[in-house]
Structure formats: structure tokens, C-alpha cells
Write a protein that holds these residues in place. Structure first.
Motif, PDB file in Angstrom:
ATOM      1  N   ALA A 679       1.707  18.475  -7.744  1.00 31.38           N
ATOM      2  CA  ALA A 679       2.905  18.331  -8.579  1.00 31.38           C
ATOM      3  C   ALA A 679       2.942  16.972  -9.258  1.00 31.38           C
ATOM      4  CB  ALA A 679       4.163  18.544  -7.741  1.00 31.38           C
ATOM      5  N   ALA A 680       2.295  15.977  -8.645  1.00 26.07           N
ATOM      6  CA  ALA A 680       2.272  14.648  -9.271  1.00 26.07           C
ATOM      7  C   ALA A 680       1.433  14.655 -10.540  1.00 26.07           C
ATOM      8  CB  ALA A 680       1.736  13.627  -8.281  1.00 26.07           C
ATOM      9  N   ILE A 681       0.400  15.512 -10.576  1.00 30.92           N
ATOM     10  CA  ILE A 681      -0.464  15.589 -11.752  1.00 30.92           C
ATOM     11  C   ILE A 681       0.043  16.649 -12.723  1.00 30.92           C
ATOM     12  CG2 ILE A 681      -2.835  15.902 -12.516  1.00 30.92           C
ATOM     13  CD1 ILE A 681      -3.741  15.288  -9.675  1.00 30.92           C
ATOM     14  N   TYR A 682       0.473  17.786 -12.183  1.00 24.54           N
ATOM     15  CA  TYR A 682       0.938  18.894 -13.003  1.00 24.54           C
ATOM     16  C   TYR A 682       2.386  19.244 -12.615  1.00 24.54           C
ATOM     17  CZ  TYR A 682      -4.118  19.362 -13.509  1.00 24.54           C
ATOM     18  OH  TYR A 682      -5.442  19.116 -13.741  1.00 24.54           O
ATOM     19  N   PRO A 683       3.383  18.504 -13.118  1.00 26.43           N
ATOM     20  CA  PRO A 683       4.774  18.781 -12.745  1.00 26.43           C
ATOM     21  C   PRO A 683       5.296  20.028 -13.463  1.00 26.43           C
ATOM     22  CG  PRO A 683       4.692  16.995 -14.339  1.00 26.43           C
ATOM     23  CD  PRO A 683       3.263  17.361 -14.037  1.00 26.43           C
ATOM     24  N   ASN A 684       4.967  21.191 -12.924  1.00 23.48           N
ATOM     25  CA  ASN A 684       5.349  22.460 -13.540  1.00 23.48           C
ATOM     26  C   ASN A 684       6.109  23.351 -12.571  1.00 23.48           C
ATOM     27  OD1 ASN A 684       4.355  22.381 -16.271  1.00 23.48           O
ATOM     28  ND2 ASN A 684       2.293  22.328 -15.396  1.00 23.48           N
ATOM     29  N   ASN A 685       6.764  22.778 -11.592  1.00 27.01           N
ATOM     30  CA  ASN A 685       7.464  23.588 -10.592  1.00 27.01           C
ATOM     31  C   ASN A 685       8.586  24.380 -11.236  1.00 27.01           C
ATOM     32  OD1 ASN A 685       5.761  22.315  -8.855  1.00 27.01           O
ATOM     33  ND2 ASN A 685       7.324  21.135  -7.777  1.00 27.01           N
ATOM     34  N   SER A 686       8.567  25.669 -11.007  1.00 30.95           N
ATOM     35  CA  SER A 686       9.594  26.558 -11.555  1.00 30.95           C
ATOM     36  C   SER A 686       9.848  27.675 -10.555  1.00 30.95           C
ATOM     37  CB  SER A 686       9.150  27.130 -12.904  1.00 30.95           C
ATOM     38  OG  SER A 686       7.953  27.883 -12.756  1.00 30.95           O
ATOM     39  N   ALA A 687      10.993  28.367 -10.727  1.00 26.36           N
ATOM     40  CA  ALA A 687      11.355  29.438  -9.794  1.00 26.36           C
ATOM     41  C   ALA A 687      12.408  30.328 -10.434  1.00 26.36           C
ATOM     42  CB  ALA A 687      11.845  28.852  -8.466  1.00 26.36           C
ATOM     43  N   ASP A 688      12.939  31.251  -9.622  1.00 26.47           N
ATOM     44  CA  ASP A 688      13.815  32.306 -10.138  1.00 26.47           C
ATOM     45  C   ASP A 688      15.298  32.005 -10.008  1.00 26.47           C
ATOM     46  OD1 ASP A 688      11.347  33.668 -10.241  1.00 26.47           O
ATOM     47  OD2 ASP A 688      11.632  34.369  -8.181  1.00 26.47           O
ATOM     48  N   LEU A 689      15.665  31.043  -9.178  1.00 26.54           N
ATOM     49  CA  LEU A 689      17.074  30.780  -8.908  1.00 26.54           C
ATOM     50  C   LEU A 689      17.322  29.280  -8.964  1.00 26.54           C
ATOM     51  CD1 LEU A 689      19.314  32.456  -6.263  1.00 26.54           C
ATOM     52  CD2 LEU A 689      19.252  29.970  -6.359  1.00 26.54           C
ATOM     53  N   LYS A 690      18.473  28.895  -9.524  1.00 32.67           N
ATOM     54  CA  LYS A 690      18.785  27.470  -9.657  1.00 32.67           C
ATOM     55  C   LYS A 690      20.250  27.226  -9.309  1.00 32.67           C
ATOM     56  CE  LYS A 690      18.803  23.667 -13.044  1.00 32.67           C
ATOM     57  NZ  LYS A 690      18.411  23.263 -14.412  1.00 32.67           N
ATOM     58  N   LEU A 691      20.467  26.196  -8.528  1.00 31.77           N
ATOM     59  CA  LEU A 691      21.813  25.761  -8.179  1.00 31.77           C
ATOM     60  C   LEU A 691      21.866  24.250  -8.401  1.00 31.77           C
ATOM     61  CD1 LEU A 691      24.624  26.249  -6.930  1.00 31.77           C
ATOM     62  CD2 LEU A 691      23.582  25.896  -4.680  1.00 31.77           C
ATOM     63  N   GLU A 692      22.868  23.813  -9.160  1.00 32.61           N
ATOM     64  CA  GLU A 692      22.936  22.398  -9.490  1.00 32.61           C
ATOM     65  C   GLU A 692      24.391  21.967  -9.631  1.00 32.61           C
ATOM     66  OE1 GLU A 692      19.528  20.762 -11.822  1.00 32.61           O
ATOM     67  OE2 GLU A 692      21.116  20.341 -13.284  1.00 32.61           O
ATOM     68  N   ALA A 693      24.692  20.755  -9.173  1.00 28.75           N
ATOM     69  CA  ALA A 693      26.027  20.176  -9.317  1.00 28.75           C
ATOM     70  C   ALA A 693      25.878  18.703  -9.648  1.00 28.75           C
ATOM     71  CB  ALA A 693      26.847  20.364  -8.042  1.00 28.75           C
ATOM     72  N   ASN A 694      26.744  18.217 -10.540  1.00 25.57           N
ATOM     73  CA  ASN A 694      26.674  16.815 -10.965  1.00 25.57           C
ATOM     74  C   ASN A 694      28.073  16.224 -10.988  1.00 25.57           C
ATOM     75  OD1 ASN A 694      24.770  18.638 -12.772  1.00 25.57           O
ATOM     76  ND2 ASN A 694      23.663  16.754 -12.373  1.00 25.57           N
ATOM     77  N   LEU A 695      28.142  14.960 -10.647  1.00 19.85           N
ATOM     78  CA  LEU A 695      29.380  14.190 -10.738  1.00 19.85           C
ATOM     79  C   LEU A 695      29.044  12.873 -11.414  1.00 19.85           C
ATOM     80  CD1 LEU A 695      32.359  13.556  -9.973  1.00 19.85           C
ATOM     81  CD2 LEU A 695      31.503  12.729  -7.777  1.00 19.85           C
ATOM     82  N   GLU A 696      29.720  12.580 -12.518  1.00 20.78           N
ATOM     83  CA  GLU A 696      29.420  11.350 -13.256  1.00 20.78           C
ATOM     84  C   GLU A 696      30.713  10.620 -13.593  1.00 20.78           C
ATOM     85  OE1 GLU A 696      26.013  10.876 -15.963  1.00 20.78           O
ATOM     86  OE2 GLU A 696      27.517  10.626 -17.550  1.00 20.78           O
ATOM     87  N   TYR A 697      30.754   9.348 -13.225  1.00 25.99           N
ATOM     88  CA  TYR A 697      31.882   8.477 -13.533  1.00 25.99           C
ATOM     89  C   TYR A 697      31.474   7.579 -14.696  1.00 25.99           C
ATOM     90  CZ  TYR A 697      35.011   4.440 -13.026  1.00 25.99           C
ATOM     91  OH  TYR A 697      35.892   3.424 -13.260  1.00 25.99           O
ATOM     92  N   LEU A 709      28.057   5.827 -13.304  1.00 28.74           N
ATOM     93  CA  LEU A 709      27.547   6.027 -11.954  1.00 28.74           C
ATOM     94  C   LEU A 709      27.520   7.528 -11.718  1.00 28.74           C
ATOM     95  CD1 LEU A 709      29.633   3.331 -10.043  1.00 28.74           C
ATOM     96  CD2 LEU A 709      27.270   3.128 -10.797  1.00 28.74           C
ATOM     97  N   PHE A 710      26.465   8.022 -11.096  1.00 31.17           N
ATOM     98  CA  PHE A 710      26.360   9.478 -10.965  1.00 31.17           C
ATOM     99  C   PHE A 710      25.771   9.878  -9.620  1.00 31.17           C
ATOM    100  CE2 PHE A 710      22.545   8.001 -13.244  1.00 31.17           C
ATOM    101  CZ  PHE A 710      21.528   8.519 -12.451  1.00 31.17           C
ATOM    102  N   VAL A 711      26.088  11.108  -9.250  1.00 32.38           N
ATOM    103  CA  VAL A 711      25.494  11.767  -8.091  1.00 32.38           C
ATOM    104  C   VAL A 711      25.089  13.170  -8.550  1.00 32.38           C
ATOM    105  CG1 VAL A 711      25.834  12.645  -5.763  1.00 32.38           C
ATOM    106  CG2 VAL A 711      26.911  10.491  -6.443  1.00 32.38           C
ATOM    107  N   ASP A 712      23.821  13.536  -8.335  1.00 31.73           N
ATOM    108  CA  ASP A 712      23.303  14.862  -8.701  1.00 31.73           C
ATOM    109  C   ASP A 712      22.821  15.582  -7.450  1.00 31.73           C
ATOM    110  OD1 ASP A 712      23.617  14.098 -11.404  1.00 31.73           O
ATOM    111  OD2 ASP A 712      21.615  13.205 -11.431  1.00 31.73           O
ATOM    112  N   ALA A 713      23.049  16.879  -7.398  1.00 32.84           N
ATOM    113  CA  ALA A 713      22.595  17.668  -6.244  1.00 32.84           C
ATOM    114  C   ALA A 713      22.137  19.038  -6.712  1.00 32.84           C
ATOM    115  CB  ALA A 713      23.719  17.808  -5.216  1.00 32.84           C
ATOM    116  N   GLY A 714      21.147  19.613  -5.996  1.00 28.22           N
ATOM    117  CA  GLY A 714      20.707  20.964  -6.337  1.00 28.22           C
ATOM    118  C   GLY A 714      19.245  21.189  -6.029  1.00 28.22           C
TER     119      GLY A 714
END
Length: 797
Positions: A679-697, A709-714
Motif C-alpha cells: 500500500a505504501a507503493i501502490y495506495p489503491n485500497n478500495s472496498a464496497d462499504l464506507k463509513l465516515e464522520a468528521n468534526l471541524e472547528y 482544528l479537526f477530528v476525522d473517523a471512519g
């Protein structure tokens, strides 16, 4: 386990010293540096109410003197900038610091008393006529804290709401009738009574002057929609009676006797004129040449005033105008006309005005002439955009050349053409630099109507302002691991069902993907046949529906909601056609040469088959002019099946990057707890389901600079059972343990027309590590190399 001393010696102290120095610099000067003798800095304002149903932020808006702005709720950054200035306020640098900073707010007893009275007035407006408000001020070290205490007592509520005179108790209106302040136009009263179900003034609710004012506006609009052009909201008033009713109130919706009888007279439209090239400056100057060039034609009973040639076809303009000759004046039609003309994207200025036709002899109805003034945009324009990126040391840039023609065939068709290019340097573990290039062209044609006969009904066009959109694009991508070309063609519709709700329906979207020059190393890094299949040649035929709700007012800062929903289906129609014509399926072979299944093709290329849907919600909370909190949640899933039991790479979900979880390089996170050195050489990670949440001040700093300032999760996960990457599959009993967590800070440069963004992300919880080592902050000393550096244009969400 490493000792504490080892961690301590490994920390990179310079960044800590830098941050501490910045804080010390701004905090070195006392916050009371420019507070004079006998004065006090207003340090804090607290409003306490015993009734928690009264919004605290609404109460605070009635306080006339508030402390200096804060960042993070504690840091008076802008006051600190001001205090950094010297005594000589005319000196250049001192003058600049004072301009970008904020002068100390000095406590004033007069303002406290004003605030006290203002709070009492506000509470009375909200029905708390017996509320008690008191203040308390404490002084310490040249700082003042002000407290407001509210004892609300029982609010008044509506006992009866009367809209018909014959419902009223005896002598309820006698004082107003004696003064001649009451009017009872039977027809107007009829409209008020018939529409009472839409009123917000309801029995049992608290008496609220703001709600009553909205009711006046609502009734005024109701009557204007019935032809009462000259009716004003000032003619609606409310007669209240609380005598001997124990915190109860009776209210009657009254109509004052207008001074002008025209206020209770209905108006019809006499004629409509459309000025297609209105120039307010030349009109004001009475420019002789401009006026000489004007000409007029009649089209379907409407007068068109133009210069030399009508650039937009009259029927296109008329389709956006809902004001018609001989019809009653209708405010809603006027508002919709504004909205529809603006949505054409053809005019930089537009105005709809009415003049009374004094030649009319109709005693029952008034007569209006409507003049619509349109000032067109330049028909052709171009722009150039540049964007820089840097993710985990991978530096890149992108550029776009955009061309737009706003009236391609004379029917307000908007044609967009974009040429794009991008280049990125990819860095492997061995520090070898690879070059990734991308070139593309995209064209789009938007026509302001539905082209299918079934959807051209006039009622639909008036209500939903539809558009038909065609698009063509071609994209070439050259990476060290593969070369890919994507050709796309689509046809669909866009329409609005309300002020904030937009729909997009792509009936047909045809996508051809050709993958070539797969490198041996890259193929060797993909041990999973499921993933390899996503890098094969394929065709995607989709039908897609999107819904967007956005109540943001860009001209007025405030809270807003954004919701986007997408659903698409691919391959079903092609598979049905193949079966219908009796086409023979082809065999699908695995790496060992054995038959693994069968599939259909389209012009010799296998087509994908899947269902995919995702939803995104954002909420922006405007705290004050210097502080904003933004929340985002995203959930998406794609289910491949049938003809190609894998989501195509370009339709798969990925995470990381400048607009996702910013502590990870784009496409390098997940899926699940899966980990691979490749993955360090070929960053192509993909999949079928995604969950993501972000908080940004987000907070304003000074000049054009902003901070964040931010916090990201997923994370992303695999759904298909054929994906056997270890830890990649989604499981309810462990997915929450595989949530990646990152934090960081960023700066933005807001130039109004463009916003540049730099974000530094730091990993906190890495699901690719061992179960006991995922919390990085507890298992790894901080180093600069752990920061992921992202450069972008615009806010991330």
C-alpha cells in the motif's frame, strides 16, 4: 515495553516549543494592557434562566455589551493581537495590529442597564409578561463579570383565537370600532378564515410577538396571491384581551380600515413588457444612441424590447415567466418568476416592477402593467484553476481550463467545456519517485426544459423548473502500476421541487473503462482475484438518482443543513437485453485456467452489474462571526453481483486524503484492519462499504487567514465474500474496533473568490496495527514524519 524516559527523549521538542512560543507571545501582554485607570475589561457575561425552554443564545443576543471574541472558548486571540501593538497607534505596524485585532471591551454600567431592559422586553415579546430580571456584577483585577438572572414566572398562553366577528364576545371590539380603526371586508375576512389551518397562532401556545408578526406576513402574502396588490401587512393587527383570565389571552385577527381604498381592491395584469437588454446606467444617463437602438416586437401578447437582435428565444424567456395578461396579480407568481429567470443563468441583473394603468375604466378591478428588466451576462467566459496536493510526501498539482457559453443555440443552453491535467509524484518505501499523470476533457450541455414529450407539460415546467443535461468526457490516467482510459456519456434531468430541494435523474450513463500496461510488480501485489477483477476492461451502464437538500443562505451567516442521497443501478438493462436476444454467455477463467463462471458482454467488453447507494449529511453551526462548528456523516455501500461480481475500481469507496480522513494518504486506509506493505507503493485500497464522520472547528484569525482544528473517523470494508483480504470484511462484532481516528489542524487563506487550504493530519487510532497497538499516541513517540500534509482548494466539506 518502552520506558517513559525513552519516549521522552524521542519526542520532537521544537514543535512543542513553537506552539508554546506562539501562545506565550499572544499571552505575554496582559489582557488589561489597554484598560485605563478606573476601568474594567468585560471578561464574562452569563445569562441564567429558570425556564430552560427559553434558548440561551436568544437571550444573549439581547445583551448589549459582550466580551471580546474567543477561540476555543477560552483564548482571546484577537484581543491578544491588539495588545501586541505599541503605544504609538499611528505607527505603521502598531496601526496594522490594531486593525486586525480587537479593541478591549470596557465594562459600562449604562450598557448593563440597557441589557436588563432589553431582556425584559424580549421576555414580554415571548409571553413572559411577569418575568423578573436582575443583574449582578463582580470586579476583580481590572476585570468585570456580569450575571443576569431571570425568574420567568408563568407565561401567557392563547385561550381563544378569533377570526370571525360573529364569534367574538360582546363588546370585544367596541373601543376600536368607535375610533374607526376596524374594517370588515367580507371577502378579505373570508380568505383569513378559510386559511386558518396554516396559521402558527394556535390554542395553548405561548403568546409570541414574533409568531404574530409572521402571521401578519403570511396573511399579507395570502391576500397578495389573491390579487390585492396594494394590501400591506400593516393593515393586519391583533387585538388582545387578558382581563381576568389568569395568564391566558384571547386574540382577534383584525383588519384596519385602510386610508387608501385601493388596498382592498383586486388588480388584474393589463400588459407584460420584457426589456431583454436593460442597462440601468445608460437608461439613467438617457444615452441617445442606446435608446435609438431599442426596438419592440409582440410575441404571444407580450412586448419584447431589445437591441438589434433578441439573443435568447422569446419562448424560452416566456417559459420562465408566470405573469400573464388578464390574470389576477399573484405575489407567488412574481417570486417564482424571479427564481426561474435566475436559474437560467443568463442575467446578472433582473427586476420585476408594476405600474398602475391609470387609463383603466374598470370600477371593480384595478389594472397593472408589468415591466420585466433583464441585464444579460457576457455570453462567453473562461477561467483557469490550479490546485496543489501533498499527501504523506506525495507532491502533486492539477490545473483546469474552463470555457462556458451561456446561450449556445439561442435557447439559454449552457455549454461547459473543461480541459484538465494533473501530475503527482509517488514515493515508495525505497524512496524511489514515480510519476503519475492524468489528462482529461469534459463537456456538458444544459437545456432549460425536459426533452421527453411525456414531461413537457406546462404545469410541470412551472412547478419544477426542469433542465435536460447531456455530458461527454474522456480521461487518460498513466501511473507506474497501470494505464487507464475512461470514456463517459450521460443523459438526464435536473429539477427543483422546492426552494431547497433539488433532484437529478440520469436515465442513461454509459462508461467505458480500458486498463492496460499493468506492471508485473503491481499484479504481484494483488494476490486477491476479487481485486484483480476490478482492474479489468469493463463497461458500466447505470441509471442514477440524486437528491440534494441545502438550506444555506450564502448572503447571511447562520446555521444550515446539507443532505445528499444517491442511488444507482448498473448492468440490469444490458443483461436483460442479452437474455432477450438469446446471446450466449462467455466463460470466465481463473488464474489456473479453470472455468469459474460465465458472463455476458457488450460490444466484446464485459459489463458490470451492481447496486450502490450512499447518503451524506452536514450541519454547520454558526457560533458567532469568528467561530463555526461543522459536522459531517457519510455512509455508502455498493453490492456487486451477477455479470461482474466486483465493484469496478472507479465505483469503489476509498478513504483518506484531503477531503476524507486527513491523517492518511488518499486510498491508503483500510479496508477494515487489512494491512499490506504494498500500500505504501501502490495506495489503491478500495472496498464496497464506507463509513465516515468528521468534526471541524473553524475560527477567524486575522486579515484573510483562518484556522481549523479537526477530528476525522471512519474506514472502508468489503461486503463480498469473494474478497479474502485478511481483516477486510465487515463484521458487526468488530467493525467499531476498526474505526480509524485522526486529528490535526489547518490554515485557510480566504480571498473571497477562492480559498486555499493546508491541513496537517496526525493518526490517533490505526486499525491496520495489532489489536493492542492501535492507539498510536500511547505506543509511538511523536515525529514530524507522522504528519500527513494536504493542500486543497475550498473547504473539505
Amino acid at each position: 515495553m518502552k520506558s517513559y524516559e525513552k519516549y521522552k527523549s524521542s519526542y520532537n521538542f521544537p514543535i512543542l516549543f513553537f506552539l508554546a512560543g506562539l501562545l506565550l507571545l499572544l499571552g505575554a501582554c496582559s489582557t488589561t494592557k489597554y484598560v485605563g485607570e478606573g476601568e474594567y475589561l468585560l471578561n464574562k457575561v452569563v445569562v441564567n434562566s429558570d425556564d430552560k425552554s427559553i434558548p440561551t443564545n436568544e437571550l444573549k443576543r439581547n445583551v448589549k455589551q459582550t466580551p471580546n471574541l474567543k477561540i476555543l472558548g477560552v483564548w482571546k486571540f484577537h484581543l491578544g493581537l491588539y495588545n501586541l501593538s505599541g503605544k504609538d497607534k499611528e505607527k505603521g505596524f502598531n496601526k496594522w495590529l490594531r486593525r486586525i485585532g480587537e479593541e478591549p471591551v470596557i465594562y459600562e454600567d449604562f450598557q448593563t442597564k440597557r441589557s436588563l431592559r432589553q431582556l425584559e422586553i424580549y421576555l414580554q415579546k415571548k409571553g413572559y409578561f411577569n418575568a423578573e430580571v436582575r443583574d449582578s456584577v463582580s470586579f476583580k483585577r481590572k476585570k468585570a463579570k456580569v450575571y443576569y438572572f431571570i425568574k420567568s414566572n408563568e407565561p401567557y398562553r392563547y385561550r381563544n383565537v378569533y377570526r370571525e366577528i360573529n364569534e367574538l364576545p360582546y363588546n370585544f371590539l367596541s373601543p376600536f370600532q368607535e375610533k374607526g380603526e376596524m374594517s370588515d371586508s367580507t371577502l378579505i375576512r373570508k380568505y383569513i378564515v378559510s386559511d386558518k389551518s396554516n396559521s402558527d397562532v394556535r390554542l395553548g401556545d405561548k403568546v409570541d410577538s414574533d409568531v404574530l408578526n409572521k402571521e401578519r406576513i403570511r396573511i399579507s402574502k395570502l391576500l397578495k396571491n389573491q390579487g390585492y396588490f396594494n394590501f400591506s401587512r400593516e393593515y393586519i393587527h391583533f387585538i388582545m384581551d387578558s382581563t381576568n383570565k389568569a395568564s391566558k389571552m384571547d386574540v382577534f385577527v383584525g383588519v384596519k380600515t385602510p386610508e387608501d381604498s385601493k388596498a382592498v381592491k383586486k388588480y388584474r395584469i393589463n400588459k407584460v413588457s420584457i426589456f431583454t437588454e436593460y442597462d440601468p446606467k445608460l437608461m439613467l444617463m438617457n444615452d441617445e444612441k442606446y435608446l435609438m437602438d431599442l426596438d419592440t416586437i409582440q410575441y404571444e401578447g407580450v412586448g419584447f424590447i431589445y437591441r438589434k437582435k433578441i439573443k435568447i428565444k422569446p419562448d424560452v424567456i416566456l417559459s420562465s415567466i408566470l405573469i400573464r395578461k388578464n390574470e389576477l396579480y399573484n405575489l407567488k407568481s412574481v417570486e417564482q418568476t424571479y427564481s426561474r429567470l435566475q436559474s437560467l443563468g443568463q442575467f446578472k441583473f433582473l427586476n420585476v416592477k408594476f405600474e398602475e394603468n391609470l387609463e383603466s375604466n374598470d370600477e371593480e378591478f384595478g389594472s397593472l402593467n408589468c415591466i420585466i428588466q433583464l441585464t444579460p451576462h457576457d455570453q462567453q467566459s473562461y477561467s483557469i484553476e490550479f490546485e496543489g496536493t501533498n499527501s504523506s510526501g506525495n507532491i502533486g498539482f492539477a490545473g483546469n481550463l474552463n470555457y462556458q457559453h451561456k446561450n449556445l443555440f439561442g435557447g439559454a443552453e449552457i455549454f461547459d467545456l473543461q480541459f484538465s491535467t494533473a501530475k503527482e509524484t509517488l514515493k515508495s518505501n525505497e524512496q524511489t519517485n514515480f510519476s503519475s499523470s492524468e489528462y482529461g476533457v469534459e463537456s456538458k450541455l444544459s437545456i432549460p426544459k425536459f426533452l421527453l414529450p411525456l414531461l413537457t407539460a406546462e404545469k410541470f415546467r412551472k412547478s419544477y423548473n426542469p433542465k435536460t443535461v447531456f455530458s461527454l468526457s474522456y480521461n487518460f490516467q498513466e501511473r507506474p502500476d497501470y494505464t487507464r482510459t475512461i470514456a463517459d456519456a450521460s443523459f438526464g434531468y435536473v429539477w427543483k421541487s422546492s426552494k431547497y430541494l433539488q433532484h437529478t435523474l440520469n436515465l442513461v450513463e454509459l462508461n467505458f473503462v480500458d486498463v492496460k500496461n499493468l506492471s508485473e510488480d503491481f499484479l504481484g501485489s494483488i494476490s486477491n482475484l476479487y481485486i484483480k477483477n476490478s482492474f479489468t476492461d469493463h463497461v458500466i451502464t447505470t441509471s442514477r438518482y440524486s437528491l440534494i437538500y441545502n438550506d444555506q443562505n450564502i448572503n447571511m451567516p447562520g446555521d444550515y443543513n446539507y443532505l445528499r442521497f444517491n442511488f444507482e443501478s448498473a448492468g440490469n438493462s444490458l443483461k436483460a437485453i442479452n437474455r432477450l436476444i438469446g446471446k450466449t454467455e462467455k466463460n470466465d477463467y481463473n488464474d489456473s485456467g479453470n472455468i469459474e463462471g460465465t458472463y455476458y458482454d457488450f460490444i466484446g467488453i464485459r459489463f458490470a452489474q451492481y447496486l450502490k447507494s450512499d447518503i451524506e449529511y452536514r450541519f454547520s453551526h454558526h457560533i458567532n462571526k469568528a467561530n463555526t462548528m461543522v459536522y459531517r456523516v457519510f455512509l455508502g455501500a455498493g453490492l456487486p453481483y451477477g455479470n461482474l461480481e466486483v465493484l469496478p475500481f472507479e465505483k469503489s469507496y476509498f478513504s483518506g486524503g484531503a477531503n476524507g480522513i486527513r491523517a492518511w494518504q488518499v486510498r491508503s486506509l483500510g479496508p477494515g484492519s487489512y494491512s499490506s506493505d504494498d500500500a505504501a507503493i501502490y495506495p489503491n485500497n478500495s472496498a464496497d462499504l464506507k463509513l465516515e464522520a468528521n468534526l471541524e472547528y473553524r475560527f477567524k484569525l486575522f486579515w484573510v487567514l483562518e484556522g481549523a482544528l479537526f477530528v476525522d473517523a471512519g474506514n472502508i470494508w468489503a461486503i463480498s465474500k469473494k474478497d479474502d483480504r485478511v481483516g477486510a470484511d465487515f463484521k458487526f462484532d468488530r467493525f467499531y474496533k476498526e474505526i480509524a481516528l485522526g486529528t490535526g489542524f489547518g490554515t485557510r487563506v480566504d480571498l473571497n473568490f477562492i480559498l486555499f487550504r493546508i491541513d496537517l493530519g496526525l493518526k490517533l487510532h490505526d486499525p491496520s496495527l495489532g489489536v493492542g497497538e492501535r492507539w498510536i499516541i500511547a505506543h509511538r513517540p511523536f515525529k514530524f514524519s507522522q504528519l500527513t500534509f494536504n493542500i486543497g482548494i475550498g473547504y473539505p466539506f
